[in-house]
Design an enzyme around this catalytic site. Structure first.
Site, PDB file in Angstrom:
ATOM      1  N   LYS A 118       0.861  -1.187   0.000  1.00  0.00           N
ATOM      2  CA  LYS A 118       0.000   0.000   0.000  1.00  0.00           C
ATOM      3  C   LYS A 118       0.889   1.226   0.000  1.00  0.00           C
ATOM      4  O   LYS A 118       2.010   1.183   0.505  1.00  0.00           O
ATOM      5  CB  LYS A 118      -0.884   0.023   1.267  1.00  0.00           C
ATOM      6  CG  LYS A 118      -2.121   0.863   1.142  1.00  0.00           C
ATOM      7  CD  LYS A 118      -3.224   0.086   0.476  1.00  0.00           C
ATOM      8  CE  LYS A 118      -4.539   0.789   0.445  1.00  0.00           C
ATOM      9  NZ  LYS A 118      -5.608  -0.171   0.095  1.00  0.00           N
TER      10      LYS A 118
HETATM   11  N1  GLU Z   1      -7.261   0.069  -3.279  1.00  0.00           N
HETATM   12  C1  GLU Z   1      -7.987  -1.129  -3.585  1.00  0.00           C
HETATM   13  C2  GLU Z   1      -8.026  -2.051  -2.373  1.00  0.00           C
HETATM   14  O1  GLU Z   1      -7.901  -1.615  -1.252  1.00  0.00           O
HETATM   15  C3  GLU Z   1      -7.492  -1.796  -4.853  1.00  0.00           C
HETATM   16  C4  GLU Z   1      -6.062  -2.239  -4.823  1.00  0.00           C
HETATM   17  C5  GLU Z   1      -5.538  -2.731  -6.163  1.00  0.00           C
HETATM   18  O2  GLU Z   1      -6.294  -2.830  -7.103  1.00  0.00           O
HETATM   19  O3  GLU Z   1      -4.342  -3.027  -6.213  1.00  0.00           O
HETATM   20  O4  GLU Z   1      -8.268  -3.218  -2.476  1.00  0.00           O
END
Ligand code: GLU
Length: 435
Positions: A118
């Site tokens: 993240k």
């Molecule tokens: N931000 C989204 C999540 O928390 C998508 C993450 C992604 O597609 O890599 O799952």
């Protein structure tokens, strides 16, 4: 260092946010129930790697301002890191680490060959002009450039970012290497290698899980709502996830009686016309002022008398202070971590059916994976194919969680985490510890 019943609670470097602490406690609970090898649990409580960067940009007024940015890679046993980039004024290293941990379990649970990561920048994106947002995104990409890449770690949108930010990231990364590398991010616009259906995938997946939950309750003779014109729904958050989930569940014939965004909420006991609300919101960038509805606060929305509640905004909105007022029978965690651990316990005791975030909102990362795969093959699928594959992966994941839940007789949150950790733990043990 604080300690829990059977181990350390992360480390002082990471555990300053509620989200991280909650995630570690949930992991520990899952580890206890599944009798996880303590050596594996020990490794999963902390991220593999984190990068903190300063992101200086020139503001439109000519001054330079420095923002703080992060990219955390929690675990990359199953494949490259995967997870969004959050632009939010309160984001910090600990929160990003907690969110990266959730990504690890989410990707593993739904069977993707991806790890968890993240990123984030501590910034209020609503205060940036388009040019400032672009400069910030590009400089951040350059600063984290050495740890991302299509085979290393693949960012995507999250709270406060969208397809345009991904196009800037893709362009910056590609310019620095001299050729187009679309696979460095997912959630891109379709024109630069994005996937059809990616923008809607998280909200769509949320509604698939609600349908599965309703069917499960009916099939096991438990009391619960059907998904038809008798069902009432409230949606907290009207962004990329909430607005799509509201529309999808409206299209199934249910009554969406309340929706809200940061400025406040709308309530209509006979049901809101969601396509009209979306039109109004797109035009005015706020829900406030929409005719044919009463104005309510976000707190009132969470307490609305409804069958299904979808918290799809941000973490920590259902807490020990407001949980007693929540009346929904199914709660679908569209956001990551919207229910605190204490509130979760109370809801589970009351028999509320919780669809945990790592299952409920996995549609986004599933279609991100499809986007990455389509890019590698240079062969793009129709939206019908994307949606059909999404539905299949979500159905398998839902069944997996229900099987674990009945095997261990535990709560849904624990069952979802066990489902994610089981596969990952096997892979970690097979790969062993280097050196
Ligand atoms: N931000 C989204 C999540 O928390 C998508 C993450 C992604 O597609 O890599 O799952």
């Amino acid at each position: 260092m604080s300690t829990s019943k059977s181990g350390t609670l992360g480390s002082h470097l990471w555990d300053s946010s509620d989200l991280y602490r909650n995630s570690v406690l949930q992991l520990q609970e899952a580890a206890d129930v599944m009798r996880l090898d303590p050596n594996v649990a020990e490794r999963l409580k902390v991220p593999k790697r984190a990068l903190i960067v300063s992101v200086p940009i020139r503001l439109d007024n000519g001054n330079i301002k420095v923002f703080e940015g992060y990219r955390v890679q929690h675990n990359m046993t199953l494949g490259p890191g995967k997870g969004g980039i959050r632009f939010h004024p309160e984001v910090n290293l600990s929160e990003v680490a907690g969110l990266a941990m959730l990504m690890t379990f989410k990707c593993s649970l739904v069977g993707l060959p991806l790890g968890g990561a993240k990123g984030g920048i501590r910034v209020d994106p609503t205060q940036l002009s388009r040019q400032e947002a672009q400069s910030l995104t590009r400089r951040y990409t350059t600063e984290i450039n050495m740890i991302i890449g299509p085979d290393k770690d693949i960012p995507a949108p999250d709270v406060g970012t969208d397809a345009q930010h991904m196009a800037w990231m893709m362009d910056t990364f590609s310019q620095e290497r001299g050729f187009a590398i679309p696979g460095v991010v997912t959630g891109k616009p379709v024109e630069v290698g994005g996937s059809l259906g990616r923008a809607e995938s998280t909200g769509r997946g949320v509604v698939y899980t609600i349908q599965h939950a309703a069917k499960h309750l009916a099939a096991t003779g438990q009391q619960g709502p059907k998904i038809d014109s008798s069902t009432t729904v409230a949606v907290h958050g009207f962004g990329k996830v909430g607005a799509v989930a509201a529309l999808e569940i409206f299209n199934l014939g249910t009554k969406v009686i309340a929706v809200s965004d940061i400025s406040g909420g709308l309530y209509n006991k006979n049901g809101l016309n969601i396509p009209e609300v979306i039109k109004y919101f797109t035009k005015n960038r706020t829900l406030v002022g929409y005719p044919e509805a009463e104005l309510i606060s976000n707190e009132e929305l969470l307490a609305v008398n409804c069958d299904v509640l979808i918290p799809a905004a941000i973490d920590g909105v259902i807490t020990k202070d407001n949980v007693s007022r929540v009346k929904a029978k199914i709660i679908a965690e569209g956001a990551n971590g919207p229910i605190t651990n204490e509130a979760l316990k109370e809801l589970e005791e009351r028999g509320v059916f919780i669809i945990p975030d790592v299952l409920c909102n996995a549609g986004g990362v599933i279609v991100s994976y499809f986007e990455w795969v389509q890019g590698i093959q240079n062969l793009f699928w129709s939206e019908t194919e994307v949606n059909a594959r999404l539905a299949e992966v979500m159905a398998t994941a839902f069944k997996k969680v229900m099987d674990v839940q009945s095997r261990h007789r535990c709560g849904m949150k624990t069952a979802a985490l066990i489902s994610g950790v089981e596969r990952l733990a096997k892979a970690m043990l097979l790969r062993g510890l280097f050196p």
